[in-house]
Design a protein around this motif. Structure first.
Motif, PDB file in Angstrom:
ATOM      1  N   VAL A 198      -4.904   6.260  -3.092  1.00 59.15           N
ATOM      2  CA  VAL A 198      -4.253   4.967  -3.325  1.00 59.15           C
ATOM      3  C   VAL A 198      -3.614   4.487  -2.036  1.00 59.15           C
ATOM      4  CG1 VAL A 198      -3.820   5.334  -5.776  1.00 59.15           C
ATOM      5  CG2 VAL A 198      -2.090   6.047  -4.092  1.00 59.15           C
ATOM      6  N   VAL A 229      -0.405   2.114  -0.868  1.00 58.18           N
ATOM      7  CA  VAL A 229       0.842   1.543  -1.381  1.00 58.18           C
ATOM      8  C   VAL A 229       1.595   0.888  -0.232  1.00 58.18           C
ATOM      9  CG1 VAL A 229       1.001   3.239  -3.244  1.00 58.18           C
ATOM     10  CG2 VAL A 229       2.120   3.712  -1.049  1.00 58.18           C
ATOM     11  N   ALA A 265      -0.395  -0.570  -6.427  1.00 53.43           N
ATOM     12  CA  ALA A 265      -1.263   0.345  -5.684  1.00 53.43           C
ATOM     13  C   ALA A 265      -2.706  -0.138  -5.755  1.00 53.43           C
ATOM     14  CB  ALA A 265      -1.161   1.761  -6.236  1.00 53.43           C
ATOM     15  N   GLY A 292      -1.494   7.241  -0.031  1.00 50.31           N
ATOM     16  CA  GLY A 292      -0.700   8.127  -0.871  1.00 50.31           C
ATOM     17  C   GLY A 292      -0.998   9.598  -0.659  1.00 50.31           C
TER      18      GLY A 292
END
Length: 277
Positions: free
Chosen positions: A129, A131, A191, A215
Protein backbone atom coordinates in the motif's frame (compact mmCIF):
# COMPACT_ATOMS: atom_id res chain seq x y z
CA UNK A 1 32.77 6.17 -81.77
CA UNK A 2 30.41 3.40 -80.89
CA UNK A 3 33.13 1.58 -78.92
CA UNK A 4 33.99 4.71 -76.98
CA UNK A 5 30.31 5.31 -76.11
CA UNK A 6 29.86 1.78 -74.81
CA UNK A 7 33.09 1.98 -72.80
CA UNK A 8 32.03 5.27 -71.22
CA UNK A 9 28.63 3.93 -70.32
CA UNK A 10 30.20 0.82 -68.83
CA UNK A 11 32.53 2.96 -66.76
CA UNK A 12 29.56 4.87 -65.34
CA UNK A 13 27.79 1.63 -64.41
CA UNK A 14 30.93 0.26 -62.76
CA UNK A 15 31.40 3.48 -60.80
CA UNK A 16 27.85 3.35 -59.53
CA UNK A 17 28.24 -0.29 -58.52
CA UNK A 18 31.43 0.43 -56.60
CA UNK A 19 29.76 3.39 -54.87
CA UNK A 20 26.74 1.31 -53.85
CA UNK A 21 28.99 -1.45 -52.52
CA UNK A 22 30.97 1.04 -50.46
CA UNK A 23 27.78 2.46 -48.97
CA UNK A 24 26.61 -1.02 -48.07
CA UNK A 25 29.86 -1.74 -46.25
CA UNK A 26 29.60 1.49 -44.31
CA UNK A 27 26.07 0.69 -43.19
CA UNK A 28 27.11 -2.69 -41.83
CA UNK A 29 30.22 -1.35 -40.20
CA UNK A 30 28.19 1.39 -38.56
CA UNK A 31 26.12 -1.21 -36.71
CA UNK A 32 23.29 1.29 -36.19
CA UNK A 33 19.72 1.30 -37.39
CA UNK A 34 20.89 2.22 -40.88
CA UNK A 35 21.91 -1.41 -41.30
CA UNK A 36 18.29 -2.49 -40.87
CA UNK A 37 18.93 -4.59 -37.76
CA UNK A 38 16.14 -4.03 -35.22
CA UNK A 39 14.76 -5.61 -32.07
CA UNK A 40 11.16 -5.10 -30.96
CA UNK A 41 10.63 -4.87 -27.20
CA UNK A 42 7.34 -4.62 -25.34
CA UNK A 43 7.09 -2.29 -22.34
CA UNK A 44 4.43 -0.30 -20.53
CA UNK A 45 4.03 3.27 -21.74
CA UNK A 46 2.15 4.61 -18.70
CA UNK A 47 4.00 3.45 -15.58
CA UNK A 48 6.34 6.09 -14.15
CA UNK A 49 9.56 4.63 -12.80
CA UNK A 50 9.08 1.38 -14.73
CA UNK A 51 8.01 1.97 -18.31
CA UNK A 52 6.88 5.40 -19.45
CA UNK A 53 6.77 7.15 -22.79
CA UNK A 54 7.77 10.81 -22.49
CA UNK A 55 8.49 13.59 -24.99
CA UNK A 56 12.20 12.92 -24.35
CA UNK A 57 11.97 9.17 -24.93
CA UNK A 58 11.33 6.06 -22.83
CA UNK A 59 12.27 5.83 -19.16
CA UNK A 60 11.99 3.47 -16.21
CA UNK A 61 13.49 0.40 -14.58
CA UNK A 62 11.98 -2.02 -17.11
CA UNK A 63 13.30 0.18 -19.91
CA UNK A 64 16.80 0.13 -18.42
CA UNK A 65 16.71 -3.65 -17.97
CA UNK A 66 15.45 -4.16 -21.53
CA UNK A 67 18.07 -1.79 -22.97
CA UNK A 68 20.86 -3.62 -21.13
CA UNK A 69 19.59 -6.99 -22.35
CA UNK A 70 19.28 -5.73 -25.92
CA UNK A 71 22.88 -4.50 -25.81
CA UNK A 72 24.05 -7.94 -24.65
CA UNK A 73 22.11 -9.43 -27.56
CA UNK A 74 24.00 -7.16 -29.97
CA UNK A 75 21.64 -4.19 -30.36
CA UNK A 76 22.38 -0.55 -29.71
CA UNK A 77 19.76 1.75 -28.18
CA UNK A 78 18.90 3.21 -31.60
CA UNK A 79 18.11 -0.29 -32.88
CA UNK A 80 15.32 -0.83 -30.34
CA UNK A 81 11.73 -0.43 -31.46
CA UNK A 82 9.57 0.03 -28.36
CA UNK A 83 6.06 -1.43 -28.45
CA UNK A 84 3.32 -0.68 -25.93
CA UNK A 85 2.38 -3.92 -24.16
CA UNK A 86 -0.84 -3.58 -22.21
CA UNK A 87 -1.41 -6.30 -19.63
CA UNK A 88 -4.23 -7.96 -21.52
CA UNK A 89 -2.23 -8.09 -24.79
CA UNK A 90 1.12 -9.47 -23.68
CA UNK A 91 0.69 -13.19 -24.42
CA UNK A 92 -0.93 -12.48 -27.78
CA UNK A 93 1.87 -10.11 -28.80
CA UNK A 94 4.49 -12.76 -28.08
CA UNK A 95 2.57 -15.56 -29.78
CA UNK A 96 2.04 -13.47 -32.94
CA UNK A 97 5.66 -12.35 -33.04
CA UNK A 98 4.78 -8.66 -32.66
CA UNK A 99 7.72 -8.32 -30.25
CA UNK A 100 10.91 -10.25 -29.54
CA UNK A 101 10.51 -9.98 -25.78
CA UNK A 102 8.45 -8.13 -23.18
CA UNK A 103 9.65 -6.42 -19.98
CA UNK A 104 6.51 -4.84 -18.57
CA UNK A 105 5.92 -5.62 -14.86
CA UNK A 106 5.13 -9.11 -16.17
CA UNK A 107 4.58 -11.42 -13.20
CA UNK A 108 5.45 -15.06 -13.77
CA UNK A 109 2.61 -17.46 -12.95
CA UNK A 110 1.50 -20.97 -13.91
CA UNK A 111 -1.28 -19.83 -16.24
CA UNK A 112 0.98 -17.53 -18.25
CA UNK A 113 3.74 -20.15 -18.46
CA UNK A 114 1.33 -22.37 -20.40
CA UNK A 115 1.34 -19.76 -23.18
CA UNK A 116 4.79 -18.12 -23.11
CA UNK A 117 8.26 -18.65 -21.65
CA UNK A 118 9.94 -16.38 -19.10
CA UNK A 119 13.54 -15.39 -18.57
CA UNK A 120 14.40 -14.28 -15.05
CA UNK A 121 12.92 -13.33 -12.72
CA UNK A 122 14.70 -9.96 -12.63
CA UNK A 123 12.73 -8.36 -9.77
CA UNK A 124 10.79 -9.66 -6.78
CA UNK A 125 7.98 -7.21 -6.03
CA UNK A 126 5.16 -7.43 -3.50
CA UNK A 127 1.62 -6.15 -3.28
CA UNK A 128 1.77 -3.24 -0.87
CA UNK A 129 0.00 0.00 0.00
CA UNK A 130 0.97 3.61 -0.50
CA UNK A 131 -0.08 6.04 2.23
CA UNK A 132 0.53 9.68 3.06
CA UNK A 133 3.97 10.37 4.48
CA UNK A 134 2.51 11.54 7.81
CA UNK A 135 0.13 8.58 8.25
CA UNK A 136 1.38 6.00 10.73
CA UNK A 137 -1.95 4.22 11.25
CA UNK A 138 -1.43 1.40 8.74
CA UNK A 139 1.23 -1.05 9.88
CA UNK A 140 -0.40 -4.35 8.89
CA UNK A 141 -3.03 -5.53 6.38
CA UNK A 142 -5.58 -5.75 9.21
CA UNK A 143 -5.21 -2.01 9.77
CA UNK A 144 -6.90 -1.49 6.38
CA UNK A 145 -10.25 -2.50 7.89
CA UNK A 146 -12.62 0.51 7.72
CA UNK A 147 -10.03 2.42 5.65
CA UNK A 148 -10.82 3.77 2.19
CA UNK A 149 -8.68 1.56 -0.04
CA UNK A 150 -8.14 2.56 -3.67
CA UNK A 151 -7.07 0.76 -6.80
CA UNK A 152 -7.78 1.22 -10.49
CA UNK A 153 -11.04 0.06 -12.03
CA UNK A 154 -10.84 -3.62 -13.00
CA UNK A 155 -7.79 -4.34 -10.82
CA UNK A 156 -7.85 -7.36 -8.53
CA UNK A 157 -5.41 -5.87 -6.01
CA UNK A 158 -7.90 -4.12 -3.76
CA UNK A 159 -10.37 -7.00 -4.04
CA UNK A 160 -7.67 -9.46 -2.93
CA UNK A 161 -7.04 -7.39 0.19
CA UNK A 162 -10.77 -7.12 0.90
CA UNK A 163 -11.43 -10.84 0.38
CA UNK A 164 -8.42 -12.28 2.18
CA UNK A 165 -6.91 -9.78 4.62
CA UNK A 166 -9.18 -6.86 5.48
CA UNK A 167 -12.86 -7.73 4.87
CA UNK A 168 -14.08 -4.42 6.27
CA UNK A 169 -11.93 -2.28 3.97
CA UNK A 170 -13.96 0.31 2.07
CA UNK A 171 -13.03 -0.30 -1.58
CA UNK A 172 -12.75 2.70 -3.89
CA UNK A 173 -12.23 2.28 -7.63
CA UNK A 174 -10.63 5.13 -9.59
CA UNK A 175 -9.95 5.19 -13.34
CA UNK A 176 -6.16 5.62 -13.04
CA UNK A 177 -3.39 5.36 -10.47
CA UNK A 178 -2.81 9.08 -10.85
CA UNK A 179 -6.42 9.71 -9.81
CA UNK A 180 -5.86 7.48 -6.77
CA UNK A 181 -2.77 9.50 -5.87
CA UNK A 182 -4.71 12.74 -6.08
CA UNK A 183 -7.40 11.23 -3.84
CA UNK A 184 -4.73 10.08 -1.41
CA UNK A 185 -3.17 13.51 -1.35
CA UNK A 186 -6.59 15.16 -0.75
CA UNK A 187 -7.48 12.60 1.95
CA UNK A 188 -10.43 11.30 -0.06
CA UNK A 189 -8.83 7.87 0.33
CA UNK A 190 -6.50 6.40 2.94
CA UNK A 191 -4.37 3.98 0.93
CA UNK A 192 -3.61 2.88 -2.62
CA UNK A 193 -2.72 -0.74 -3.33
CA UNK A 194 -0.90 -2.57 -6.13
CA UNK A 195 2.68 -3.85 -6.60
CA UNK A 196 5.21 -1.96 -4.48
CA UNK A 197 7.40 -1.33 -7.53
CA UNK A 198 4.51 0.36 -9.35
CA UNK A 199 3.62 2.40 -6.26
CA UNK A 200 7.25 3.48 -5.88
CA UNK A 201 7.36 4.56 -9.51
CA UNK A 202 4.34 6.81 -9.16
CA UNK A 203 5.46 8.22 -5.81
CA UNK A 204 8.88 9.00 -7.30
CA UNK A 205 7.41 11.57 -9.67
CA UNK A 206 8.61 15.10 -8.96
CA UNK A 207 5.07 16.32 -8.22
CA UNK A 208 4.64 13.77 -5.42
CA UNK A 209 8.16 13.55 -4.01
CA UNK A 210 8.12 13.34 -0.21
CA UNK A 211 4.32 13.22 0.03
CA UNK A 212 3.82 9.46 0.21
CA UNK A 213 5.48 6.34 1.59
CA UNK A 214 5.21 2.60 1.12
CA UNK A 215 3.62 0.60 3.90
CA UNK A 216 6.02 -2.33 3.56
CA UNK A 217 3.22 -4.90 4.03
CA UNK A 218 4.44 -7.44 1.42
CA UNK A 219 1.02 -9.05 0.92
CA UNK A 220 1.97 -11.11 -2.16
CA UNK A 221 5.07 -12.11 -4.11
CA UNK A 222 5.29 -10.87 -7.71
CA UNK A 223 8.18 -12.35 -9.70
CA UNK A 224 8.77 -10.09 -12.71
CA UNK A 225 10.07 -11.98 -15.72
CA UNK A 226 10.92 -11.16 -19.32
CA UNK A 227 8.41 -12.84 -21.58
CA UNK A 228 9.47 -14.56 -24.82
CA UNK A 229 7.68 -16.74 -27.33
CA UNK A 230 7.23 -20.36 -26.25
CA UNK A 231 10.35 -22.35 -27.15
CA UNK A 232 12.44 -19.29 -28.07
CA UNK A 233 16.22 -19.61 -27.67
CA UNK A 234 16.19 -15.99 -26.44
CA UNK A 235 15.29 -17.20 -22.95
CA UNK A 236 18.77 -18.58 -22.24
CA UNK A 237 20.50 -15.56 -23.80
CA UNK A 238 18.39 -13.11 -21.79
CA UNK A 239 19.11 -15.03 -18.57
CA UNK A 240 22.84 -14.69 -19.25
CA UNK A 241 22.41 -10.95 -19.80
CA UNK A 242 20.42 -10.55 -16.57
CA UNK A 243 23.10 -12.38 -14.59
CA UNK A 244 25.73 -10.05 -15.99
CA UNK A 245 23.59 -6.98 -15.19
CA UNK A 246 23.41 -8.03 -11.55
CA UNK A 247 27.11 -8.92 -11.37
CA UNK A 248 28.36 -5.59 -12.74
CA UNK A 249 26.04 -3.58 -10.42
CA UNK A 250 24.01 -2.10 -13.30
CA UNK A 251 20.86 -3.76 -11.92
CA UNK A 252 21.08 -2.04 -8.52
CA UNK A 253 21.93 1.28 -10.18
CA UNK A 254 18.76 1.00 -12.27
CA UNK A 255 16.65 0.28 -9.18
CA UNK A 256 18.11 3.22 -7.27
CA UNK A 257 17.73 5.63 -10.19
CA UNK A 258 14.12 4.81 -11.01
CA UNK A 259 12.53 3.73 -7.72
CA UNK A 260 14.86 5.09 -5.04
CA UNK A 261 13.21 8.53 -4.68
CA UNK A 262 10.17 6.82 -3.06
CA UNK A 263 12.45 5.14 -0.50
CA UNK A 264 11.78 1.79 -2.16
CA UNK A 265 13.51 -0.99 -0.24
CA UNK A 266 14.04 -3.57 -2.94
CA UNK A 267 14.59 -7.25 -2.40
CA UNK A 268 18.02 -8.54 -3.47
CA UNK A 269 18.23 -9.44 -7.14
CA UNK A 270 16.52 -12.82 -7.52
CA UNK A 271 18.38 -15.87 -8.75
CA UNK A 272 17.53 -16.89 -12.29
CA UNK A 273 14.76 -19.50 -12.22
CA UNK A 274 14.03 -18.99 -8.50
CA UNK A 275 10.30 -18.24 -8.34
CA UNK A 276 9.26 -17.14 -4.84
CA UNK A 277 5.71 -18.33 -4.13
Amino acid sequence: MKLRKVTAATAVVLALAVSATACGKDDKKDGGSSGGKKIKIGIKFDQPGLGQKTPQGYTGFDVDVATYVAKELGYNADQIEWKESKSMDRETMLQRGDVDFIAATYSINDEREKKVDFAGPYLLAHQDVLVRADDNSIKSPEDLNSKKLCSVTGSTSAQNVHDKLAPKANLQEYPTYSACLTGLQNKAIDALTTDDSILAGYASQAAFKGKFKLGGLKMTNENYGIGVKKGSDLKAKINTALEKMVADKSWQQAVDKNLGPANYKNEPAPKIGNIVK
